[in-house]
Design a protein around this motif. Structure first.
Motif, mmCIF file in Angstrom:
data_model
loop_
_atom_site.group_PDB
_atom_site.id
_atom_site.type_symbol
_atom_site.label_atom_id
_atom_site.label_comp_id
_atom_site.label_asym_id
_atom_site.label_seq_id
_atom_site.Cartn_x
_atom_site.Cartn_y
_atom_site.Cartn_z
ATOM 1 N N PHE A 1 28.761 6.379 49.347
ATOM 2 C CA PHE A 1 28.704 5.006 48.880
ATOM 3 C C PHE A 1 30.119 4.526 48.579
ATOM 4 O O PHE A 1 30.999 5.308 48.206
ATOM 5 C CB PHE A 1 27.852 4.897 47.615
ATOM 6 N N LEU B 1 28.706 -2.259 44.124
ATOM 7 C CA LEU B 1 28.330 -1.501 45.311
ATOM 8 C C LEU B 1 28.715 -2.315 46.546
ATOM 9 O O LEU B 1 28.370 -3.490 46.662
ATOM 10 C CB LEU B 1 26.831 -1.209 45.311
ATOM 11 N N TYR B 2 29.417 -1.684 47.475
ATOM 12 C CA TYR B 2 29.928 -2.389 48.650
ATOM 13 C C TYR B 2 28.805 -2.627 49.657
ATOM 14 O O TYR B 2 28.042 -1.726 49.992
ATOM 15 C CB TYR B 2 31.039 -1.571 49.302
ATOM 16 N N GLY B 3 28.715 -3.856 50.110
ATOM 17 C CA GLY B 3 27.702 -4.206 51.101
ATOM 18 C C GLY B 3 28.233 -5.236 52.073
ATOM 19 O O GLY B 3 29.400 -5.650 52.017
ATOM 20 N N ARG C 1 29.633 -8.090 47.806
ATOM 21 C CA ARG C 1 28.799 -7.732 46.668
ATOM 22 C C ARG C 1 27.349 -8.106 46.961
ATOM 23 O O ARG C 1 27.074 -9.152 47.532
ATOM 24 C CB ARG C 1 29.283 -8.430 45.404
ATOM 25 N N LEU C 2 26.444 -7.215 46.559
ATOM 26 C CA LEU C 2 25.015 -7.436 46.791
ATOM 27 C C LEU C 2 24.384 -7.969 45.504
ATOM 28 O O LEU C 2 24.428 -7.312 44.464
ATOM 29 C CB LEU C 2 24.345 -6.129 47.214
ATOM 30 N N ILE D 1 14.991 -1.528 48.957
ATOM 31 C CA ILE D 1 16.141 -0.993 49.675
ATOM 32 C C ILE D 1 15.609 0.000 50.699
ATOM 33 O O ILE D 1 14.968 0.987 50.345
ATOM 34 C CB ILE D 1 17.141 -0.297 48.725
ATOM 35 N N GLY E 1 19.671 0.870 54.708
ATOM 36 C CA GLY E 1 20.561 0.118 53.835
ATOM 37 C C GLY E 1 20.238 -1.353 53.671
ATOM 38 O O GLY E 1 20.963 -2.058 52.955
ATOM 39 N N VAL F 1 18.847 -4.510 52.098
ATOM 40 C CA VAL F 1 18.389 -4.896 50.761
ATOM 41 C C VAL F 1 17.684 -6.237 50.867
ATOM 42 O O VAL F 1 18.236 -7.208 51.407
ATOM 43 C CB VAL F 1 19.575 -4.998 49.779
ATOM 44 N N ASN G 1 23.259 -5.647 53.692
ATOM 45 C CA ASN G 1 23.164 -4.227 53.982
ATOM 46 C C ASN G 1 24.131 -3.434 53.114
ATOM 47 O O ASN G 1 25.286 -3.847 52.925
ATOM 48 C CB ASN G 1 23.493 -3.946 55.451
ATOM 49 N N ILE G 2 23.667 -2.314 52.604
ATOM 50 C CA ILE G 2 24.565 -1.362 51.948
ATOM 51 C C ILE G 2 25.386 -0.669 53.030
ATOM 52 O O ILE G 2 24.851 -0.214 54.036
ATOM 53 C CB ILE G 2 23.782 -0.324 51.131
#
Length: 271
Positions: free
Chosen positions: A102, A134-136, A144-145, A156, A160, A162, A175-176
Motif C-alpha cells: 500500500f 491511502l493512495y488511490g 485521495r479516496l 472495496i 482495488g 472502491v 481504485n486503490i
C-alpha cells in the motif's frame, strides 16, 4: 596481545547485535504488517603468516598460512515473506495476498506499508493510523479516496475498486493503487509500519517517478477485505535463534577469559 582476545571481542559485539535483532522481532510479533529482521556474519581480514607458493620442477605447491582475526556483520536483512492473515470483518481492514505494498502519503512524501488497518477521517478520506492518506486513483485526479458522508455503505473489491451506495445506486469512487517493488528488502524502515524508497529497492518507475499499479497487475497481489496481514515472525524460530546467540556469546566470553588466563601465565613467568 593475543589475537584470540580480539576475535572473541568481535564475536561478542556481533552476537549482541544479533540479540538486538531477535529482541526487536519478538517485540513486534503482533505488529500488523511487520517484517522480521535477519542478521548474517562474515569473517574479517585474515593475517598472512606465509604466502602461497607455486609448484616448481623439484617441489609441489604450498598453500597460504593465515590466521583469522574475528567476525563482522555482513548484513541485516528485512525478510518480506507473507505474514499470516487474521480475519477481523472490519471493511476498512485490508490484507494483501501476494506481493506489493500500500502507498500512503502525508502530502509531502510517500510511504509504503503492508499494514492495512485503515480508517475514515472526519471528511471521509481513507487514512492510516498516522492520518496519512491511502493512495488511490480517481476520475478527478485526486490521489485521495473519499467516501461521502451521506453514504450508507461502501465496498472495496479485490482489484482495488472502491465504491459506495446512497441507498439508490452504487457509485465508484476510484481504485486503490499499489507499489510494485522488485526488491522489497531494499526499502528502509522509518517506524510506524512504514517504509521509504531506497536506491536498491527497485520501485516501478516511469521517467524516474514512482508509478503505482492496480492490485493484481505487474506482479502485485490482490486485496482481501475484512482481514489484516500480521507479523511474519515465527516465535519458535526466534527462540531457537536466541538460544544459539546466547550460547555463542558465552563461548566468545570464555575465549576472552581463556586468553586472559594465558596472559596471566606469561606475566607470572618471571616469578
Amino acid at each position: 596481545m593475543l589475537r584470540s582476545m580480539y576475535a572473541g571481542i568481535s564475536g561478542m559485539k556481533n552476537f549482541q547485535t544479533k540479540l538486538d535483532v531477535i529482541g526487536n522481532n519478538i517485540a513486534n510479533v503482533n505488529t500488523v504488517g511487520f517484517k522480521k529482521g535477519r542478521i548474517t556474519f562474515q569473517d574479517m581480514m585474515s593475517q598472512m603468516s606465509a604466502s602461497a607458493q607455486g609448484a616448481t620442477a623439484n617441489r609441489g605447491g604450498i598453500n597460504p598460512i593465515q590466521v583469522g582475526l574475528g567476525s563482522q556483520i555482513g548484513s541485516i536483512d528485512n525478510i518480506h515473506t507473507q505474514g499470516f492473515r487474521q480475519t477481523t470483518n472490519n471493511p476498512l481492514d485490508l490484507a494483501l495476498e501476494g506481493d506489493g505494498m500500500f502507498v500512503v502519503s502525508d502530502g509531502e512524501r510517500e510511504y509504503y506499508t503492508r499494514a492495512g488497518n485503515f480508517y475514515l477521517d472526519e471528511q471521509g478520506f481513507i487514512v492510516n493510523s498516522q492520518g496519512y492518506y491511502l493512495y488511490g486513483e480517481t476520475e478527478s485526479g485526486d490521489n485521495r479516496l473519499q467516501i461521502p458522508r451521506d453514504a450508507i455503505g461502501f465496498n472495496i473489491q479485490t482489484d482495488g475498486v472502491v465504491s459506495y451506495t446512497d441507498g439508490h445506486e452504487v457509485t465508484e469512487i476510484g481504485n486503490i493503487m499499489l507499489a510494485s517493488i522488485s526488491n522489497p528488502a531494499g526499502l528502509e524502515k522509518v517506524g510506524s509500519n512504514l517504509f521509504i524508497n531506497g536506491p536498491n529497492a527497485g520501485v516501478l518507475e516511469e521517467d524516474d517517478v514512482p508509478t503505482y499499479v492496480l492490485p493484481g497487475t505487474n506482479g502485485t497481489g490482490t486485496i482481501v477485505t475484512g482481514a489484516l496481514e500480521m507479523s511474519n515472525v515465527d516465535l519458535s524460530e526466534e527462540f531457537t535463534e536466541m538460544i544459539t546467540a546466547q550460547r555463542s556469546f558465552q563461548a566468545n566470553t570464555r575465549m576472552i577469559t581463556t586468553s586472559d588466563e594465558i596472559l596471566q601465565e606469561l606475566v607470572n613467568l618471571k616469578r
